[in-house]
Design an enzyme around this catalytic site. Sequence first.
Site, PDB file in Angstrom:
ATOM      1  N   SER A 130      34.649  53.751  34.989  1.00 22.48           N
ATOM      2  CA  SER A 130      34.692  52.490  35.763  1.00 22.48           C
ATOM      3  C   SER A 130      34.509  52.695  37.263  1.00 22.48           C
ATOM      4  O   SER A 130      35.100  51.995  38.069  1.00 22.48           O
ATOM      5  CB  SER A 130      36.000  51.727  35.539  1.00 22.48           C
ATOM      6  OG  SER A 130      36.196  51.507  34.182  1.00 22.48           O
TER       7      SER A 130
ATOM      8  N   ASP B 135      33.518  64.926  29.060  1.00 15.99           N
ATOM      9  CA  ASP B 135      33.649  64.331  27.723  1.00 15.99           C
ATOM     10  C   ASP B 135      32.846  65.175  26.740  1.00 15.99           C
ATOM     11  O   ASP B 135      31.722  65.592  27.050  1.00 15.99           O
ATOM     12  CB  ASP B 135      33.016  62.925  27.659  1.00 15.99           C
ATOM     13  CG  ASP B 135      33.744  61.907  28.513  1.00 15.99           C
ATOM     14  OD1 ASP B 135      34.862  62.213  28.952  1.00 15.99           O
ATOM     15  OD2 ASP B 135      33.174  60.820  28.736  1.00 15.99           O
TER      16      ASP B 135
ATOM     17  N   LYS C 212      40.657  66.890  45.892  1.00 19.10           N
ATOM     18  CA  LYS C 212      40.719  67.875  44.796  1.00 19.10           C
ATOM     19  C   LYS C 212      40.043  67.390  43.504  1.00 19.10           C
ATOM     20  O   LYS C 212      39.282  68.140  42.880  1.00 19.10           O
ATOM     21  CB  LYS C 212      42.176  68.261  44.539  1.00 19.10           C
ATOM     22  CG  LYS C 212      42.344  69.501  43.694  1.00 19.10           C
ATOM     23  CD  LYS C 212      42.011  70.779  44.434  1.00 19.10           C
ATOM     24  CE  LYS C 212      43.212  71.286  45.215  1.00 19.10           C
ATOM     25  NZ  LYS C 212      42.852  72.353  46.153  1.00 19.10           N
TER      26      LYS C 212
ATOM     27  N   CYS D  26      23.967  28.514  23.676  1.00 14.46           N
ATOM     28  CA  CYS D  26      23.940  29.111  22.338  1.00 14.46           C
ATOM     29  C   CYS D  26      25.017  28.475  21.458  1.00 14.46           C
ATOM     30  O   CYS D  26      24.864  27.336  21.045  1.00 14.46           O
ATOM     31  CB  CYS D  26      24.062  30.622  22.442  1.00 14.46           C
ATOM     32  SG  CYS D  26      23.287  31.433  21.031  1.00 14.46           S
TER      33      CYS D  26
ATOM     34  N   GLY E 280      27.529  27.139  22.444  1.00 14.20           N
ATOM     35  CA  GLY E 280      27.895  25.942  23.207  1.00 14.20           C
ATOM     36  C   GLY E 280      27.010  24.755  22.849  1.00 14.20           C
ATOM     37  O   GLY E 280      27.482  23.613  22.739  1.00 14.20           O
TER      38      GLY E 280
ATOM     39  N   HIS F 195      19.856  32.195  25.923  1.00 17.41           N
ATOM     40  CA  HIS F 195      20.790  32.661  26.966  1.00 17.41           C
ATOM     41  C   HIS F 195      20.087  32.726  28.324  1.00 17.41           C
ATOM     42  O   HIS F 195      19.609  33.798  28.717  1.00 17.41           O
ATOM     43  CB  HIS F 195      21.343  34.038  26.600  1.00 17.41           C
ATOM     44  CG  HIS F 195      22.302  34.005  25.462  1.00 17.41           C
ATOM     45  ND1 HIS F 195      23.639  33.730  25.633  1.00 17.41           N
ATOM     46  CD2 HIS F 195      22.124  34.175  24.139  1.00 17.41           C
ATOM     47  CE1 HIS F 195      24.247  33.747  24.461  1.00 17.41           C
ATOM     48  NE2 HIS F 195      23.345  34.010  23.533  1.00 17.41           N
TER      49      HIS F 195
ATOM     50  N   GLU G 131      21.296  32.825  31.192  1.00 14.58           N
ATOM     51  CA  GLU G 131      22.000  33.680  32.166  1.00 14.58           C
ATOM     52  C   GLU G 131      21.397  35.087  32.237  1.00 14.58           C
ATOM     53  O   GLU G 131      21.520  35.765  33.255  1.00 14.58           O
ATOM     54  CB  GLU G 131      23.497  33.749  31.833  1.00 14.58           C
ATOM     55  CG  GLU G 131      23.895  34.537  30.588  1.00 14.58           C
ATOM     56  CD  GLU G 131      23.858  33.730  29.291  1.00 14.58           C
ATOM     57  OE1 GLU G 131      23.132  32.706  29.241  1.00 14.58           O
ATOM     58  OE2 GLU G 131      24.533  34.126  28.317  1.00 14.58           O
TER      59      GLU G 131
HETATM   60  N1  GLN Z   1      27.426  32.470  16.582  1.00 16.03           N
HETATM   61  C1  GLN Z   1      26.276  31.671  16.853  1.00 16.03           C
HETATM   62  C2  GLN Z   1      25.067  32.147  16.076  1.00 16.03           C
HETATM   63  O1  GLN Z   1      25.012  33.261  15.617  1.00 16.03           O
HETATM   64  C3  GLN Z   1      25.960  31.647  18.331  1.00 16.03           C
HETATM   65  C4  GLN Z   1      25.588  32.981  18.869  1.00 16.03           C
HETATM   66  C5  GLN Z   1      25.671  33.029  20.360  1.00 16.03           C
HETATM   67  O2  GLN Z   1      26.290  32.177  20.981  1.00 16.03           O
HETATM   68  N2  GLN Z   1      25.086  34.047  20.950  1.00 16.03           N
HETATM   69  O3  GLN Z   1      24.136  31.389  15.919  1.00 16.03           O
END
Ligand code: GLN
Length: 545
Positions: free
Chosen positions: A14, A146, A188, A383, A385, A517, A519
């Site tokens: 991080s 790691d 260190k 999506c 939403g 999406h 965004e």
């Molecule tokens: N779960 C929903 C689907 O598979 C929406 C996926 C999402 O929001 N990326 O269609």
Amino acid sequence: MARFIFITGGVVSSLGKGLMAASLAALLQARGYKVRIRKFDPYLNVDPGTMSPYQHGEVYVTDDGAETDLDLGHYERFTGVAARQSDNVTSGRIYRDIIARERRGDYLGATVQVIPHVTDAIKEFARAELEDLDFVICEIGGTVGDIESLPFIEAIRQLRNELGRGQTVSIHTTLVPYIAAAGELKTKPTQHSVRELTSLGIQPDVLLCRCEHPLPDTERAKIAQFCNVPKSAVIPALDARSIYAVPIQYHGEGLDDEVLRAFGIEGVAAPELRRWDDIVDRLDNPEGEVTIGVVGKYVGLPDAYKSLQEALVHGGIANRVKVHTRWLDAELFENENEAEIAARLEPLHGILVPGGFGERGSEGKIQSVRFARERGVPFFGICLGLQMACIEGARNLAGIAAASSSEFGPTDEPVVGLITEWDSASGRERREAGGDLGGTMRLGAYPALLAGNSHVRAIYGTGEISERHRHRYEVNIHYKDALEAGGLVFSGMSPDGELPEIIERPEHPWFVGVQFHPELKSKPFEPHPLFASFIEAAVRQSRLV
Ligand code: GLN
């Protein structure tokens, strides 16, 4: 030939290696160089697509349909270069390919080993598709020391040797902790981490030292001496007030100059940073503020919505306002009455229901859609939403009380249903209903056509768009008439007219749902039109409440 910059991390995870890679790329770009960034992830998942957002944050999707690490989002936001499948590889994918080859008999009886087979595959990945690039920045996930990152470090060591000294530079990111009781910064851990890296055959050229207090000259000299680098190559990296201030800050500390010097490139013109100055100025001097409520399921970890959070900031940059994001757990709404829900949602200037998976919290999301619709609050559904907005409309305005999604279990009214066949650029895609979960969604860029007089067409300023998808379910076109009778307009459709891509409510101040999406494609210097418009609507709303 492209030069390679390898970025490793030490001491702790991080430290922001991804942001530093993205910032360095932006700085090199600002000097006119062509740059690509790649991420090597040592874990054994083939890709992060099957991991919970709580494990790994957001899954970033590329145009070519790869499910990748969220750092690729930073890379794309900072450089504008569209990320590709070939920019992210995991140990899991490398082993899967090697084992498949072994089963086919491709190794002709040889013993298949980490060295050379795994390291060769890593080197092949690093050197693939370089075209006319000047620099390739390769970020190695995890922390030096790691067990699982050893093959990657070994592959870098070999590459450095094969390509010759002037062709590669190694940057090691470390932590210089502040011990309050002693009032001192401690070098260190950095010394130990560099010793570990050197013992694996890699002498770093530049050290990026993350610290919470300014690094005194004496400590800088000490690190330089113990770690075998020039003092100027010990770059202090204090926390920045915004991630978009990082390129300018690192430039001020000499990062890009040091990297170029390590390559033997000197005397080149200073970078053109006006673009970044403008972004920082807009962030530092907002002319107003708005509060957006994000009603989701993974709200305990904002990294789960990384690109969304950034796209909202970009919407603020476009409108010169500060955007406060309030993360609301959709599940909480389910135990509350209407007045309690209203009390939570009333202070908001915009409500956003983001992407998500599974039934948990869905009723809360549907209630927040209803609130936004009835109260005229700007609403943005992404999506899942959009799917929730359609179910809300079906239940409350179209008289389909049992409307649901087949994702949530068997239903008589699958307003949202599983798709098993659709058209893609490479032909007809088919999926089994009970098949593998990994890599089998509708993924990557798909075109959509926007209706002539729609709100979204005005927002985009064009009738054809391409956006990135990641979902298994779709709004069922058979319910189109019923949903339209409930006031929803299908304003964006797939070119074959089968798949609803965008819905909107013309009677509402700002109500848009998208199946993709947006965004993922927003950038600080090129805010996505939907986010710019949504925040603009939120600014109008803020003047009303
Ligand atoms: N779960 C929903 C689907 O598979 C929406 C996926 C999402 O929001 N990326 O269609």
